[in-house]
Design an enzyme around this catalytic site. Structure first.
Site, PDB file in Angstrom:
ATOM      1  N   LYS A 112       1.884   7.326  -0.626  1.00  0.00           N
ATOM      2  CA  LYS A 112       1.483   8.658  -0.030  1.00  0.00           C
ATOM      3  C   LYS A 112       2.254   9.811  -0.490  1.00  0.00           C
ATOM      4  CE  LYS A 112      -0.684   6.130   3.881  1.00  0.00           C
ATOM      5  NZ  LYS A 112      -0.504   4.906   3.488  1.00  0.00           N
TER       6      LYS A 112
HETATM    7  C1  LIG Z   1      -1.664   3.870   3.585  1.00  0.00           C
HETATM    8  C2  LIG Z   1      -1.423   2.415   2.648  1.00  0.00           C
HETATM    9  C3  LIG Z   1      -2.199   1.744   2.110  1.00  0.00           C
HETATM   10  C4  LIG Z   1      -3.629   2.172   2.276  1.00  0.00           C
HETATM   11  O1  LIG Z   1      -4.054   3.300   1.711  1.00  0.00           O
HETATM   12  P1  LIG Z   1      -5.715   3.894   1.991  1.00  0.00           P
HETATM   13  O2  LIG Z   1      -5.787   5.306   1.204  1.00  0.00           O
HETATM   14  O3  LIG Z   1      -5.773   4.450   3.628  1.00  0.00           O
HETATM   15  O4  LIG Z   1      -6.754   3.056   1.518  1.00  0.00           O
HETATM   16  C5  LIG Z   1      -1.912   0.676   1.221  1.00  0.00           C
HETATM   17  N1  LIG Z   1      -0.751   0.564   1.104  1.00  0.00           N
HETATM   18  C6  LIG Z   1       0.162   1.255   1.639  1.00  0.00           C
HETATM   19  C7  LIG Z   1       1.809   0.808   1.574  1.00  0.00           C
HETATM   20  C8  LIG Z   1       0.098   2.310   2.569  1.00  0.00           C
HETATM   21  O5  LIG Z   1       1.179   3.089   2.862  1.00  0.00           O
END
Ligand SMILES: *Cc1c(COP(=O)(O)O)cnc(C)c1O
Length: 467
Positions: A112
């Site tokens: 993120k």
């Molecule tokens: C947020 C997250 C996901 C999921 O990603 P999306 O874009 O919501 O599909 C997968 N793995 C981790 C470690 C995350 O923080």
């Protein structure tokens, strides 16, 4: 570039207004009115660019009219300068045509950061230009809160308040949020569950007078700018593996569908992507959908990969809109069915279009641990549970072994030390820049599950005397 809503009834907006709005006024999500594409020669010319340079190159057409090339290049350079790996998003080879792209070298160790580090700066830049300020209020079950706080800390035009359910996030996750002592950041531990936190946030946003008074804003995963920034690493991997001259596939551990949708966007923009593999845990609404064409909610159970413990994948609406040929009224109707009945049936044509690109696989906790163990044994790599689901789903879907398969590693193993220790017997340590996390002072405020109290809290914080 102009942006349209997936439900077809909200005003068409420029990039800066889409950035600040998040959700469209008709309840839809914003998408570019047309997709910029890169020719084979233009993709070839991306070879050798740094990650920050590539980011500016990919995103330039999306922000045209709102950011100059120089402004965008400065912001991407700043955003990725604090990442701890010189390649920003390094590729590692796991086997024949098998790769993993590590997306955990940002400040909070989850993918993120790759979008939010930029989005925080875009927000600040646009707000300053408009002479405005916002108060971001959000709820987190773990990774999003810390990435948003790191992205917004010390930004003059932004205050940020993040709610988490008291005692229900891991200690690493809590400390990543509460040890940020910047004056524009507040953490609130709510007596309740993650759903209670989300409901509190909704109450604030649904109170129009309060929302306007506080200039409330959100940086959740439906914000177009987050998807846009995630397109970059698909191109980075693709170009490193020989695009535009050879095709490749990606495998993505998926929750809200934001990350894997960015892969689809990269394909629309000219990257030769063959398959996009969706990995899910026991909360497999997407896997069931891609198997059968029906999206049906089924409760959420806690797993070892909590960032994928979802009931509904909000970004899926973007794929739906595109697969329905841009028919906003059809999206609106299906989403209403879904809200009322907890189920929707995709028209056959749209489902078939999706299945030409997407496939999906699920792993339960036992299979996830087994995948982590097997990877460690065969390659020496330690992966967190989310990333292991990505790799394992990619292996299941790797029918065309002549095509490279890139699994996206979405979190650093040290974010999920208990699961990693259970699988491999070794407890992963935090990277050097975080080694003292458990010694840093924390600041957090406790609160009952009470919307009136939260409103008072946010108002007092936003109106505090500023030095
Ligand atoms: C947020 C997250 C996901 C999921 O990603 P999306 O874009 O919501 O599909 C997968 N793995 C981790 C470690 C995350 O923080």
């Amino acid at each position: 570039m102009k942006y349209v809503s997936t439900r077809g009834k909200a005003p068409v907006l420029d990039f800066d207004d889409v950035l600040l709005a998040g959700l469209a006024r008709d309840g839809g999500l914003y998408l570019p009115q047309s997709w910029p594409t890169f020719s084979a020669a233009e993709i070839r010319a991306m070879r050798g660019l740094s990650y920050a340079e590539l980011a500016a190159r990919i995103m330039r057409p999306f922000v045209e009219g709102c950011f100059s090339d120089a402004e965008l290049s400065r912001l991407t350079a700043e955003s990725y300068s604090a990442f701890t790996h010189p390649a920003v998003a390094p590729l590692k080879q796991l086997g024949h045509n098998q790769w993993v792209m590590e997306l955990f070298h940002g400040p909070t160790l989850a993918f993120k950061d790759y979008a939010l580090q930029l989005v925080g700066r875009l927000f600040d830049h646009v707000l300053k230009k408009k002479g405005r300020k916002v108060t971001i209020v959000g709820a987190t079950s773990g990774d999003t809160g810390s990435a948003a706080i790191e992205a917004c800390r010390d930004r003059a035009a932004v205050d940020i308040v993040i709610l988490h359910p008291r005692g229900r996030v891991s200690e690493v996750q809590r400390r990543q949020m509460t040890t940020v002592l910047s004056s524009n950041v507040r953490n609130v531990a709510v007596d309740g569950t993650f759903d209670d936190c989300q409901d509190l946030v909704k109450v604030l946003f649904n109170d129009e007078a309060f929302r306007d008074e506080m200039n409330l804003s959100a940086v959740n995963s439906i914000n177009w700018a987050r998807v846009m920034a995630q397109i970059v690493y698909y191109f980075a991997a693709g170009v490193a593996l020989g695009a535009p001259d050879v095709p490749m596939s990606f495998s993505v551990p998926t929750g809200n569908f934001g990350n894997v949708f960015a892969g689809y966007a990269a394909k629309l923009m000219g990257l030769p992507i063959d398959r996009l593999i969706v990995g899910s845990n026991t909360n497999d609404i997407l896997t069931r959908f891609f198997e059968g064409g029906v999206m049906k909610t089924d409760g959420v159970v806690p797993t070892l990969s909590p960032s994928m413990d979802i009931q509904v994948s909000s970004n899926f609406e973007r794929l739906m809109y595109l697969s329905l040929g841009g028919d906003g009224a059809a999206v609106d109707k299906l989403m209403n069915d879904f809200r009322q009945n907890g189920a929707m049936v995709m028209p056959q044509g749209a489902w078939t279009t999706m299945r030409e690109v997407f496939e999906a696989y699920r792993l339960d906790d036992e299979e996830t641990l087994a995948a982590m163990r097997a990877l460690k044994r065969s390659t020496g790599e330690t992966l967190d549970p989310h990333s292991a689901i990505g790799v394992a789903a990619g292996l299941k879907g790797h029918s065309r072994k002549d095509t490279s398969m890139v699994a996206l590693a979405t979190a650093h193993p040290a974010k999920f030390p208990d699961a990693v220790e259970k699988a491999t017997g070794v407890r992963p340590g935090l990277p050097p820049h975080m080694a003292d996390l458990f010694q840093r002072p924390e600041r957090l405020d406790a609160m009952a599950n009470d919307a009136a109290a939260l409103k008072d809290y946010v108002r007092t914080f936003a109106n505090r005397p500023k030095v």
